[in-house]
Design a protein around this motif. Structure first.
Motif, PDB file in Angstrom:
ATOM      1  N   PRO A 112       0.838  -1.207   0.000  1.00 34.06           N
ATOM      2  CA  PRO A 112       0.000   0.000   0.000  1.00 34.06           C
ATOM      3  C   PRO A 112       0.872   1.255   0.000  1.00 34.06           C
ATOM      4  O   PRO A 112       1.978   1.273   0.561  1.00 34.06           O
ATOM      5  CB  PRO A 112      -0.807  -0.112   1.301  1.00 34.06           C
ATOM      6  CG  PRO A 112      -0.714  -1.549   1.705  1.00 34.06           C
ATOM      7  CD  PRO A 112       0.578  -2.058   1.169  1.00 34.06           C
ATOM      8  N   ASP A 113       0.373   2.318  -0.646  1.00 37.46           N
ATOM      9  CA  ASP A 113       1.152   3.557  -0.742  1.00 37.46           C
ATOM     10  C   ASP A 113       1.430   4.185   0.617  1.00 37.46           C
ATOM     11  O   ASP A 113       2.456   4.831   0.808  1.00 37.46           O
ATOM     12  CB  ASP A 113       0.419   4.571  -1.630  1.00 37.46           C
ATOM     13  CG  ASP A 113       0.419   4.140  -3.090  1.00 37.46           C
ATOM     14  OD1 ASP A 113       1.336   3.394  -3.487  1.00 37.46           O
ATOM     15  OD2 ASP A 113      -0.500   4.548  -3.824  1.00 37.46           O
ATOM     16  N   ASP A 114       0.521   4.006   1.572  1.00 32.71           N
ATOM     17  CA  ASP A 114       0.690   4.647   2.872  1.00 32.71           C
ATOM     18  C   ASP A 114       1.431   3.764   3.881  1.00 32.71           C
ATOM     19  O   ASP A 114       1.589   4.156   5.039  1.00 32.71           O
ATOM     20  CB  ASP A 114      -0.675   5.061   3.439  1.00 32.71           C
ATOM     21  CG  ASP A 114      -1.610   3.871   3.620  1.00 32.71           C
ATOM     22  OD1 ASP A 114      -1.324   2.792   3.056  1.00 32.71           O
ATOM     23  OD2 ASP A 114      -2.630   4.031   4.314  1.00 32.71           O
ATOM     24  N   PHE A 115       1.904   2.598   3.465  1.00 30.18           N
ATOM     25  CA  PHE A 115       2.589   1.692   4.389  1.00 30.18           C
ATOM     26  C   PHE A 115       4.067   2.077   4.486  1.00 30.18           C
ATOM     27  O   PHE A 115       4.765   2.201   3.485  1.00 30.18           O
ATOM     28  CB  PHE A 115       2.466   0.234   3.919  1.00 30.18           C
ATOM     29  CG  PHE A 115       3.052  -0.758   4.881  1.00 30.18           C
ATOM     30  CD1 PHE A 115       2.384  -1.105   6.041  1.00 30.18           C
ATOM     31  CD2 PHE A 115       4.286  -1.356   4.631  1.00 30.18           C
ATOM     32  CE1 PHE A 115       2.921  -2.020   6.929  1.00 30.18           C
ATOM     33  CE2 PHE A 115       4.829  -2.262   5.509  1.00 30.18           C
ATOM     34  CZ  PHE A 115       4.142  -2.597   6.670  1.00 30.18           C
ATOM     35  N   GLU A 116       4.545   2.293   5.712  1.00 28.45           N
ATOM     36  CA  GLU A 116       5.950   2.648   5.963  1.00 28.45           C
ATOM     37  C   GLU A 116       6.801   1.379   5.905  1.00 28.45           C
ATOM     38  O   GLU A 116       6.615   0.465   6.700  1.00 28.45           O
ATOM     39  CB  GLU A 116       6.067   3.306   7.345  1.00 28.45           C
ATOM     40  CG  GLU A 116       7.468   3.746   7.696  1.00 28.45           C
ATOM     41  CD  GLU A 116       7.845   5.067   7.062  1.00 28.45           C
ATOM     42  OE1 GLU A 116       9.037   5.289   6.875  1.00 28.45           O
ATOM     43  OE2 GLU A 116       6.944   5.854   6.759  1.00 28.45           O
ATOM     44  N   LEU A 117       7.722   1.334   4.962  1.00 25.15           N
ATOM     45  CA  LEU A 117       8.569   0.145   4.815  1.00 25.15           C
ATOM     46  C   LEU A 117       9.742   0.191   5.779  1.00 25.15           C
ATOM     47  O   LEU A 117      10.403   1.234   5.914  1.00 25.15           O
ATOM     48  CB  LEU A 117       9.102   0.046   3.380  1.00 25.15           C
ATOM     49  CG  LEU A 117       8.101  -0.316   2.301  1.00 25.15           C
ATOM     50  CD1 LEU A 117       8.761  -0.306   0.940  1.00 25.15           C
ATOM     51  CD2 LEU A 117       7.485  -1.674   2.573  1.00 25.15           C
ATOM     52  N   PRO A 118      10.037  -0.912   6.434  1.00 24.21           N
ATOM     53  CA  PRO A 118      11.224  -0.952   7.294  1.00 24.21           C
ATOM     54  C   PRO A 118      12.492  -1.028   6.432  1.00 24.21           C
ATOM     55  O   PRO A 118      12.423  -1.314   5.235  1.00 24.21           O
ATOM     56  CB  PRO A 118      11.025  -2.229   8.117  1.00 24.21           C
ATOM     57  CG  PRO A 118      10.066  -3.056   7.360  1.00 24.21           C
ATOM     58  CD  PRO A 118       9.250  -2.134   6.526  1.00 24.21           C
ATOM     59  N   PRO A 119      13.662  -0.779   7.019  1.00 25.47           N
ATOM     60  CA  PRO A 119      14.911  -0.857   6.250  1.00 25.47           C
ATOM     61  C   PRO A 119      15.091  -2.251   5.652  1.00 25.47           C
ATOM     62  O   PRO A 119      14.769  -3.259   6.270  1.00 25.47           O
ATOM     63  CB  PRO A 119      15.995  -0.564   7.282  1.00 25.47           C
ATOM     64  CG  PRO A 119      15.303   0.119   8.406  1.00 25.47           C
ATOM     65  CD  PRO A 119      13.894  -0.370   8.404  1.00 25.47           C
TER      66      PRO A 119
END
Length: 186
Positions: A112-119
């Motif tokens: 999803p566009d609003d999902f913050e991806l972890p490193p």
């Protein structure tokens, strides 16, 4: 307390000093440009006289023996080549190099566009052969190697697409559905 406009004595001195320096610079430039430019005298151009022709003594004519050679047959002009259409090119060139499906689409988890991806994770954007953009899928970053709780590297797929088991926590698990493309469409 409001500021008041009082005349200071520094203003006229600054303007006067700037005017004096500018005048001095203009004067020096005019003096420097008005000086005569010394010219070196060029050496005189000497034109060399053409040398006198040397008289040749005629050499005695010697009879030269010609080697005996058989008479050569006359050379025929080559027959004109028939003009044909140019041969077809050997391989593909230009945009024909990029045929449909030369780079297959990857199927993976939609991010999803609003999902913050972890490193260590990244969004992979792709488009169909017709130029239709698809939703971004989750992939491992090329500089990232996932590790288990003991610090051992976890094997990942060669195409670096993240399987559902290694998805970051909290991300919805929805697989990308590829659109059906018409094979006859350009």
């Amino acid at each position: 307390m409001t500021p008041s406009r009082e005349s200071s004595s520094a203003g006229p001195w600054l303007i006067g000093g700037a005017t004096a320096i500018t005048g001095l610079c203009v004067g020096l430039c005019l003096w420097w440009l008005s000086r005569p430019v010394p010219m070196e005298d060029l050496p005189p151009i000497v034109v060399a006289a053409s040398p006198a022709p040397v008289a040749r003594t005629p050499e005695p004519v010697r009879a030269r023996a010609r080697p005996s050679t058989p008479a050569a047959a006359p050379v025929e002009a080559p027959a004109p080549m028939p003009v044909d259409d140019p041969p077809p090119p050997e391989g593909k060139s230009g945009t024909a190099l990029y045929q449909r499906g030369t780079k297959p689409l990857k199927v993976g988890l939609v991010v999803p566009d609003d999902f913050e991806l972890p490193p260590g994770y990244m969004r992979h954007y792709q488009a169909t052969d017709n130029g239709q953009p698809l939703a971004a899928i989750l992939m491992f970053h090329p500089d990232f190697t996932p590790r288990d709780a003991n610090g051992q590297p976890i094997p990942i797929p060669e195409n670096r697409v993240v399987p559902e088991a290694l998805a970051p926590p909290g991300m919805p698990h929805r697989m990308l559905e590829l659109p059906v493309e018409d094979e006859d469409a350009p």
